[in-house]
Write a protein that holds these residues in place. Structure first.
Motif, PDB file in Angstrom:
ATOM      1  N   MET A 158      31.585  -2.876  51.052  1.00 30.44           N
ATOM      2  CA  MET A 158      31.155  -1.618  50.453  1.00 30.44           C
ATOM      3  C   MET A 158      32.306  -1.037  49.630  1.00 30.44           C
ATOM      4  O   MET A 158      33.446  -1.027  50.079  1.00 30.44           O
ATOM      5  N   SER A 159      32.012  -0.544  48.429  1.00 32.24           N
ATOM      6  CA  SER A 159      33.037   0.055  47.588  1.00 32.24           C
ATOM      7  C   SER A 159      33.143   1.544  47.922  1.00 32.24           C
ATOM      8  O   SER A 159      32.938   1.946  49.055  1.00 32.24           O
ATOM      9  N   THR A 160      33.457   2.361  46.929  1.00 36.85           N
ATOM     10  CA  THR A 160      33.672   3.779  47.202  1.00 36.85           C
ATOM     11  C   THR A 160      32.404   4.604  47.008  1.00 36.85           C
ATOM     12  O   THR A 160      32.453   5.736  46.535  1.00 36.85           O
ATOM     13  N   GLU A 161      31.255   4.047  47.359  1.00 37.68           N
ATOM     14  CA  GLU A 161      30.054   4.861  47.334  1.00 37.68           C
ATOM     15  C   GLU A 161      30.208   6.029  48.287  1.00 37.68           C
ATOM     16  O   GLU A 161      30.905   5.953  49.298  1.00 37.68           O
ATOM     17  N   LEU A 162      29.542   7.131  47.965  1.00 38.67           N
ATOM     18  CA  LEU A 162      29.625   8.336  48.787  1.00 38.67           C
ATOM     19  C   LEU A 162      28.553   8.311  49.877  1.00 38.67           C
ATOM     20  O   LEU A 162      27.366   8.150  49.592  1.00 38.67           O
ATOM     21  N   ILE A 163      28.986   8.491  51.124  1.00 39.06           N
ATOM     22  CA  ILE A 163      28.094   8.561  52.274  1.00 39.06           C
ATOM     23  C   ILE A 163      28.198   9.957  52.869  1.00 39.06           C
ATOM     24  O   ILE A 163      29.300  10.423  53.178  1.00 39.06           O
ATOM     25  N   VAL A 164      27.067  10.620  53.046  1.00 37.38           N
ATOM     26  CA  VAL A 164      27.020  11.920  53.709  1.00 37.38           C
ATOM     27  C   VAL A 164      26.558  11.692  55.147  1.00 37.38           C
ATOM     28  O   VAL A 164      25.533  11.042  55.382  1.00 37.38           O
ATOM     29  N   ILE A 165      27.305  12.216  56.100  1.00 39.91           N
ATOM     30  CA  ILE A 165      26.951  12.082  57.515  1.00 39.91           C
ATOM     31  C   ILE A 165      26.841  13.475  58.117  1.00 39.91           C
ATOM     32  O   ILE A 165      27.841  14.203  58.209  1.00 39.91           O
ATOM     33  N   THR A 166      25.627  13.865  58.510  1.00 37.41           N
ATOM     34  CA  THR A 166      25.463  15.151  59.176  1.00 37.41           C
ATOM     35  C   THR A 166      25.648  14.960  60.680  1.00 37.41           C
ATOM     36  O   THR A 166      25.527  13.859  61.202  1.00 37.41           O
ATOM     37  N   GLY A 167      25.970  16.047  61.359  1.00 41.24           N
ATOM     38  CA  GLY A 167      26.197  15.938  62.796  1.00 41.24           C
ATOM     39  C   GLY A 167      27.484  15.207  63.125  1.00 41.24           C
ATOM     40  O   GLY A 167      27.630  14.669  64.223  1.00 41.24           O
ATOM     41  N   ALA A 168      28.433  15.187  62.182  1.00 39.91           N
ATOM     42  CA  ALA A 168      29.701  14.484  62.394  1.00 39.91           C
ATOM     43  C   ALA A 168      30.711  15.472  62.956  1.00 39.91           C
ATOM     44  O   ALA A 168      31.675  15.851  62.292  1.00 39.91           O
ATOM     45  N   GLY A 169      30.452  15.912  64.173  1.00 40.80           N
ATOM     46  CA  GLY A 169      31.254  16.963  64.749  1.00 40.80           C
ATOM     47  C   GLY A 169      32.167  16.520  65.864  1.00 40.80           C
ATOM     48  O   GLY A 169      33.236  15.979  65.633  1.00 40.80           O
ATOM     49  N   ARG A 170      31.702  16.717  67.089  1.00 37.71           N
ATOM     50  CA  ARG A 170      32.596  16.579  68.244  1.00 37.71           C
ATOM     51  C   ARG A 170      33.118  15.157  68.435  1.00 37.71           C
ATOM     52  O   ARG A 170      32.436  14.184  68.160  1.00 37.71           O
ATOM     53  N   ALA A 171      34.323  15.094  68.945  1.00 38.02           N
ATOM     54  CA  ALA A 171      34.926  13.809  69.295  1.00 38.02           C
ATOM     55  C   ALA A 171      34.113  13.146  70.397  1.00 38.02           C
ATOM     56  O   ALA A 171      33.552  13.809  71.271  1.00 38.02           O
ATOM     57  N   GLY A 172      34.028  11.819  70.339  1.00 35.66           N
ATOM     58  CA  GLY A 172      33.302  11.073  71.357  1.00 35.66           C
ATOM     59  C   GLY A 172      31.816  10.953  71.116  1.00 35.66           C
ATOM     60  O   GLY A 172      31.103  10.322  71.907  1.00 35.66           O
ATOM     61  N   GLN A 173      31.333  11.545  70.030  1.00 30.10           N
ATOM     62  CA  GLN A 173      29.906  11.492  69.732  1.00 30.10           C
ATOM     63  C   GLN A 173      29.620  10.442  68.647  1.00 30.10           C
ATOM     64  O   GLN A 173      30.527   9.826  68.091  1.00 30.10           O
ATOM     65  N   LEU A 174      28.337  10.257  68.347  1.00 25.02           N
ATOM     66  CA  LEU A 174      27.939   9.212  67.406  1.00 25.02           C
ATOM     67  C   LEU A 174      28.519   9.426  66.016  1.00 25.02           C
ATOM     68  O   LEU A 174      28.952   8.475  65.359  1.00 25.02           O
ATOM     69  N   GLY A 175      28.519  10.677  65.534  1.00 23.91           N
ATOM     70  CA  GLY A 175      29.009  10.941  64.186  1.00 23.91           C
ATOM     71  C   GLY A 175      30.422  10.458  63.961  1.00 23.91           C
ATOM     72  O   GLY A 175      30.768   9.974  62.879  1.00 23.91           O
ATOM     73  N   GLU A 176      31.260  10.573  64.987  1.00 23.42           N
ATOM     74  CA  GLU A 176      32.629  10.093  64.899  1.00 23.42           C
ATOM     75  C   GLU A 176      32.669   8.588  64.650  1.00 23.42           C
ATOM     76  O   GLU A 176      33.413   8.101  63.790  1.00 23.42           O
ATOM     77  N   ALA A 177      31.858   7.842  65.414  1.00 20.06           N
ATOM     78  CA  ALA A 177      31.823   6.387  65.255  1.00 20.06           C
ATOM     79  C   ALA A 177      31.265   5.993  63.891  1.00 20.06           C
ATOM     80  O   ALA A 177      31.752   5.041  63.262  1.00 20.06           O
TER      81      ALA A 177
END
Length: 237
Positions: free
Chosen positions: A1-20
């Motif tokens: 993957m190149s530098t395409e822009l990915i938006v991730i919502t719910g990327a909050g608390r440590a240890g959660q899915l958004g972090e991974a």
């Protein structure tokens, strides 16, 4: 993957899915816009990411995703921050779990909360980012739940399962509506994911889907290899 822009919502608390998810896409070379309600947690996730490679950029954003007007402002802020008009993918990971018990005893406020944090956020995010997704012929990934599938059990989870059923219907509708614009939409429907919150609530003896496995599937769904896949639900157990 190149530098395409990915938006991730719910990327909050440590240890959660958004972090991974953020770590996975950063390692693939994508630029990221991470979103949580207050912005402080997504800023912490950005700070934890490995050093940006050439062309990459990581940004943190705050928005109440259940508010369509606020989410429209968020979309404009993301595009301005990254200097682009197109977005490669939006990962709608914002949401939350809640058991409401038997319908006869369910708290109406708890019912409405499940729809607000799971379905309303997915709708507002989709609506706000569709123009940029059309521009890049990008894709959306939503999160359903095994409890919302015909083979799953919604016992004690009526509000959560109903909201996730709505998310899956939204996904299928977007896949049909946006096919002519080159935008794809798919969903994953996992059982319990090994997150810090689930481990705290259910312990380490339960059967979990690993966060990294979920990230692998999401990355596939937004990759060129999945260019002919849309309107599908992938179950993870």
């Amino acid at each position: 993957m190149s530098t395409e822009l990915i938006v991730i919502t719910g990327a909050g608390r440590a240890g959660q899915l958004g972090e991974a998810l953020a770590r996975h896409f950063a390692a693939l070379g994508a630029s990221l816009a991470l979103v949580d309600r207050a912005g402080t947690e997504s800023a912490a996730r950005v700070a934890d990411l490995p050093a940006e490679q050439k062309g990459q950029r990581f940004t943190a954003h705050a928005a109440d995703l259940s508010d369509p007007a606020a989410t429209e402002k968020l979309a404009a802020q993301v595009l301005a921050a990254h200097g682009t008009t197109g977005i490669h993918a939006v990962i709608c990971a914002a949401g939350g779990f809640g058991a409401t018990g038997p319908v006869s005893d369910a708290d109406p406020d708890a019912w409405h909360k499940q729809f607000a944090i799971n379905l309303d956020t997915a709708f507002a995010t989709t609506r706000a980012f569709l123009p940029a997704l059309r521009d890049a012929k990008g894709s959306l990934v939503y999160f359903g739940s095994a409890s919302a599938l015909p083979v799953g059990s919604p016992k004690g989870l009526a509000a959560y399962a109903a909201a996730k059923s709505g998310v899956l219907t939204l996904m299928r509708t977007v896949a049909l509506d946006e096919k002519s614009h080159g935008v794809r939409a798919n969903a994953v429907a996992p059982t319990a994911i090994r997150t810090a919150a689930n481990l705290a609530d259910m312990g380490d003896k339960s059967s979990y889907v690993e966060r990294e496995s979920v990230a692998d599937v999401v990355a596939f769904l937004v990759s060129p290899a999945a260019r002919n896949i849309t309107g599908q639900v992938i179950t993870l157990a």
